[in-house]
Design a protein around this motif. Structure first.
Motif, mmCIF file in Angstrom:
data_model
loop_
_atom_site.group_PDB
_atom_site.id
_atom_site.type_symbol
_atom_site.label_atom_id
_atom_site.label_comp_id
_atom_site.label_asym_id
_atom_site.label_seq_id
_atom_site.Cartn_x
_atom_site.Cartn_y
_atom_site.Cartn_z
ATOM 1 N N UNK A 1 0.846 -1.192 0.000
ATOM 2 C CA UNK A 1 0.000 0.000 0.000
ATOM 3 C C UNK A 1 0.884 1.244 0.000
ATOM 4 N N UNK A 2 0.691 2.097 -0.986
ATOM 5 C CA UNK A 2 1.501 3.307 -1.113
ATOM 6 C C UNK A 2 1.361 4.166 0.139
ATOM 7 N N UNK A 3 2.481 4.618 0.669
ATOM 8 C CA UNK A 3 2.478 5.433 1.877
ATOM 9 C C UNK A 3 2.431 4.631 3.151
ATOM 10 N N UNK A 4 2.451 3.302 3.021
ATOM 11 C CA UNK A 4 2.363 2.430 4.193
ATOM 12 C C UNK A 4 3.423 1.325 4.127
ATOM 13 N N UNK A 5 4.650 1.718 3.843
ATOM 14 C CA UNK A 5 5.713 0.722 3.728
ATOM 15 C C UNK A 5 5.946 -0.054 5.010
ATOM 16 N N UNK B 1 24.897 -13.027 -17.474
ATOM 17 C CA UNK B 1 23.871 -12.054 -17.142
ATOM 18 C C UNK B 1 22.919 -11.776 -18.303
ATOM 19 N N UNK B 2 23.439 -11.675 -19.518
ATOM 20 C CA UNK B 2 22.582 -11.413 -20.674
ATOM 21 C C UNK B 2 21.621 -12.577 -20.899
ATOM 22 N N UNK B 3 22.123 -13.793 -20.757
ATOM 23 C CA UNK B 3 21.261 -14.966 -20.928
ATOM 24 C C UNK B 3 20.204 -15.043 -19.835
ATOM 25 N N UNK B 4 20.588 -14.702 -18.594
ATOM 26 C CA UNK B 4 19.627 -14.689 -17.494
ATOM 27 C C UNK B 4 18.527 -13.663 -17.745
ATOM 28 N N UNK B 5 18.930 -12.493 -18.248
ATOM 29 C CA UNK B 5 17.944 -11.458 -18.563
ATOM 30 C C UNK B 5 16.994 -11.893 -19.652
ATOM 31 N N UNK B 6 17.525 -12.542 -20.692
ATOM 32 C CA UNK B 6 16.674 -13.032 -21.788
ATOM 33 C C UNK B 6 15.663 -14.052 -21.265
ATOM 34 N N UNK B 7 16.130 -14.983 -20.415
ATOM 35 C CA UNK B 7 15.232 -15.985 -19.844
ATOM 36 C C UNK B 7 14.177 -15.332 -18.966
ATOM 37 N N UNK B 8 14.587 -14.345 -18.157
ATOM 38 C CA UNK B 8 13.639 -13.667 -17.275
ATOM 39 C C UNK B 8 12.545 -12.965 -18.066
ATOM 40 N N UNK B 9 12.906 -12.295 -19.159
ATOM 41 C CA UNK B 9 11.918 -11.596 -19.977
ATOM 42 C C UNK B 9 10.945 -12.579 -20.629
ATOM 43 N N UNK B 10 11.456 -13.717 -21.070
ATOM 44 C CA UNK B 10 10.585 -14.734 -21.665
ATOM 45 C C UNK B 10 9.597 -15.281 -20.629
ATOM 46 N N UNK B 11 10.093 -15.495 -19.420
ATOM 47 C CA UNK B 11 9.218 -15.991 -18.356
ATOM 48 C C UNK B 11 8.173 -14.953 -17.966
ATOM 49 N N UNK B 12 8.578 -13.694 -17.866
ATOM 50 C CA UNK B 12 7.634 -12.637 -17.521
ATOM 51 C C UNK B 12 6.537 -12.507 -18.572
ATOM 52 N N UNK B 13 6.891 -12.722 -19.843
ATOM 53 C CA UNK B 13 5.895 -12.640 -20.910
ATOM 54 C C UNK B 13 4.839 -13.731 -20.777
ATOM 55 N N UNK B 14 5.213 -14.838 -20.155
ATOM 56 C CA UNK B 14 4.284 -15.956 -19.991
ATOM 57 C C UNK B 14 3.566 -15.926 -18.646
ATOM 58 N N UNK B 15 3.977 -15.030 -17.756
ATOM 59 C CA UNK B 15 3.428 -14.994 -16.391
ATOM 60 C C UNK B 15 2.240 -14.054 -16.295
ATOM 61 N N UNK B 16 1.441 -14.248 -15.243
ATOM 62 C CA UNK B 16 0.360 -13.324 -14.963
ATOM 63 C C UNK B 16 0.922 -12.026 -14.386
ATOM 64 N N UNK B 17 0.327 -10.905 -14.751
ATOM 65 C CA UNK B 17 0.745 -9.623 -14.193
ATOM 66 C C UNK B 17 0.348 -9.564 -12.730
ATOM 67 N N UNK B 18 1.185 -8.970 -11.872
ATOM 68 C CA UNK B 18 0.813 -8.857 -10.454
ATOM 69 C C UNK B 18 -0.371 -7.931 -10.276
ATOM 70 N N UNK B 19 -1.135 -8.162 -9.209
ATOM 71 C CA UNK B 19 -2.208 -7.252 -8.869
ATOM 72 C C UNK B 19 -1.614 -5.918 -8.429
ATOM 73 N N UNK B 20 -2.300 -4.819 -8.651
ATOM 74 C CA UNK B 20 -1.738 -3.501 -8.323
ATOM 75 C C UNK B 20 -1.619 -3.269 -6.826
ATOM 76 N N UNK B 21 -0.602 -2.531 -6.443
ATOM 77 C CA UNK B 21 -0.445 -2.073 -5.065
ATOM 78 C C UNK B 21 -1.568 -1.087 -4.747
ATOM 79 N N UNK B 22 -2.111 -1.149 -3.540
ATOM 80 C CA UNK B 22 -3.126 -0.180 -3.139
ATOM 81 C C UNK B 22 -2.550 1.236 -3.250
ATOM 82 N N UNK B 23 -3.306 2.118 -3.871
ATOM 83 C CA UNK B 23 -2.879 3.500 -4.017
ATOM 84 C C UNK B 23 -2.032 3.755 -5.242
ATOM 85 N N UNK B 24 -1.743 2.700 -6.036
ATOM 86 C CA UNK B 24 -0.925 2.895 -7.240
ATOM 87 C C UNK B 24 -1.706 3.685 -8.277
ATOM 88 N N UNK B 25 -0.970 4.469 -9.042
ATOM 89 C CA UNK B 25 -1.620 5.302 -10.084
ATOM 90 C C UNK B 25 -1.305 4.741 -11.470
#
Length: 303
Positions: free
Chosen positions: A165-169, A279-303
């Protein structure tokens, strides 16, 4: 007919107002004997002018129930131990602990003082751990002595602990810590007959009615008051009763008439090449995985 908690002895921390008061009254209505804990501080955790725990205990007694007030600081070892001792000395046993006490000191991270971080961590996270530890020690001793234990713990997290929650770290971090503490306690205390669950409630209290004023506003006369704290208490009472046998290590989000079982962190897309990446290979793998993953739910108060 006997209530759902007839004969059980229940501790509710932070029970002088808001959710805690609603829980205490709801347990008493179901036949429980209640230890009403509240330090009587203001919204910021500083000492207040009155003693709300005694008022709630008197309210329960006036309705024909049994209650005792406890005004100790449950974020200290001494206060937590005296809380459990009050239940045992007054009513002869302890069956359910509801950890609910808390307050806010909201700031954006760059403006958040160390003292405000420590104070919120202390009351929310340490204020869950110490009563839980004291109660767990009593239940373990009972189990080892051969006396049957059917104990329940209900911890109080928040949507801020689930999503941030924004403002409530400080508050978000403490409430997230309570979720992990719940999972660990459920595993460690299960063999002794103790079930440990957590709720993430949304209700109108001193902590929310100003921060989320529009969302928490009461409805027009006659409408369902979805943000009334009394809406949360039925689930808490059930989790604190014998009727919840077999339910442990779970988190429930509850608001108005809605109850949701939260499913927590689960493994998502994974890639294993069986060898170290650059590192470049790790980044490539991470981006591929993120493309296949569900987006996180928004933080409360996010704009």
């Amino acid at each position: 007919m006997a209530g759902l908690c007839e004969g059980r002895v229940v501790i509710v921390t932070g029970a002088g107002r808001g959710l805690g008061r609603a829980h205490a009254l709801a347990f008493a209505a179901e036949g429980a004997k209640v230890v009403v804990n509240d330090l009587g501080v203001g919204l910021d955790g500083l000492p207040g002018p009155d003693g709300p725990a005694a008022r709630v205990a008197a309210e329960i007694e006036a309705l024909g129930g049994a209650a005792v007030a406890h005004g100790g600081d449950i974020a200290t070892s001494k206060g937590a131990a005296s809380l459990v001792a009050t239940a045992v000395d007054t009513f002869g046993r302890l069956d359910t602990l509801v950890n609910n006490a808390g307050f806010l000191r909201d700031r954006m991270l760059v403006n958040l003082d160390e003292d405000d971080w420590d104070a919120v961590m202390r009351v929310h996270l340490k204020g869950h751990f110490l009563p839980l530890r004291s109660a767990a020690a009593w239940w373990r001793a009972e189990a080892k002595a051969g006396r049957p234990v059917a104990a329940r713990v209900v911890n109080t997290s928040s949507g801020a602990g689930l999503l941030g929650s924004v403002g409530q770290g400080n508050y978000s971090a403490a409430k997230a810590g309570i979720l992990a503490l719940t999972a660990v306690a459920a595993q460690e205390m299960g063999p002794y007959g103790v079930q440990v669950n957590a709720i993430a409630p949304a209700a109108r209290t001193r902590m929310t009615e100003r921060t989320f004023a529009e969302t928490m506003a009461a409805p027009e006369a006659g409408g369902f008051d979805a943000m009334a704290p009394e809406n949360v208490s039925p689930l808490v009472v059930w989790l604190g009763a014998d009727a919840s046998a077999g339910v442990t290590g779970r988190v429930f989000e509850t608001e108005g008439g809605r109850i949701t079982v939260m499913e927590g962190w689960r493994p998502g897309p994974t890639a294993d090449r069986g060898a170290r990446r650059t590192p470049a290979e790790a980044g490539k793998a991470a981006l591929e995985l993120l493309a296949a993953a569900q987006a996180p739910l928004p933080v409360y108060g996010a704009r």
